[in-house]
Design a protein around this motif. Structure first.
Motif, short mmCIF file in Angstrom:
data_model
loop_
_atom_site.label_atom_id
_atom_site.label_comp_id
_atom_site.label_asym_id
_atom_site.label_seq_id
_atom_site.Cartn_x
_atom_site.Cartn_y
_atom_site.Cartn_z
N LYS A 48 -8.01 5.98 -5.80
CA LYS A 48 -7.03 5.01 -5.30
C LYS A 48 -6.39 5.52 -4.01
O LYS A 48 -6.23 4.76 -3.05
CB LYS A 48 -5.97 4.78 -6.37
CG LYS A 48 -4.97 3.71 -6.04
CD LYS A 48 -4.02 3.50 -7.20
CE LYS A 48 -2.96 2.48 -6.87
NZ LYS A 48 -2.01 2.30 -7.96
N LYS A 51 -8.89 5.33 -1.15
CA LYS A 51 -9.06 3.95 -0.72
C LYS A 51 -7.88 3.50 0.13
O LYS A 51 -8.04 2.86 1.17
CB LYS A 51 -9.20 3.05 -1.95
CG LYS A 51 -9.48 1.61 -1.64
CD LYS A 51 -9.67 0.81 -2.92
CE LYS A 51 -9.92 -0.65 -2.63
NZ LYS A 51 -10.04 -1.43 -3.86
N LYS A 52 -6.68 3.88 -0.30
CA LYS A 52 -5.48 3.51 0.45
C LYS A 52 -5.45 4.20 1.81
O LYS A 52 -5.07 3.61 2.81
CB LYS A 52 -4.23 3.86 -0.36
CG LYS A 52 -2.96 3.32 0.23
CD LYS A 52 -1.81 3.44 -0.72
CE LYS A 52 -0.58 2.78 -0.13
NZ LYS A 52 0.50 2.65 -1.07
#
Length: 74
Positions: A48, A51-52
């Protein structure tokens, strides 16, 4: 007399809610040990974050208004 009807209705509603839930929930037993769960959750958090970070890098290099308010939020 009214209390009896309401009690029955509550009981029925609880049964229906339990049937709808179908055993899913936050504390469901997924068959993992705490160490395995920590490892799985850690991987998910890393993915996560990556991805951010990639999204933030793309937004900042684009130079558009897409970065806006959301880019600085943590």
């Amino acid at each position: 007399m009214r209390n009896c009807v309401r009690g029955s209705q509550r009981e029925r509603d609880r049964e229906r809610a339990a049937a709808r839930a179908g055993g899913k929930g936050k504390n469901g037993d997924d068959g993992l040990t705490p160490e395995q769960r920590r490892e799985r959750d850690g991987k998910a958090l890393q993915e996560k974050a990556a991805k951010k970070a990639a999204q933030a890098a793309g937004a900042s290099s684009g130079g558009g208004a897409a970065g806006g308010k959301g880019a600085t939020k943590k």
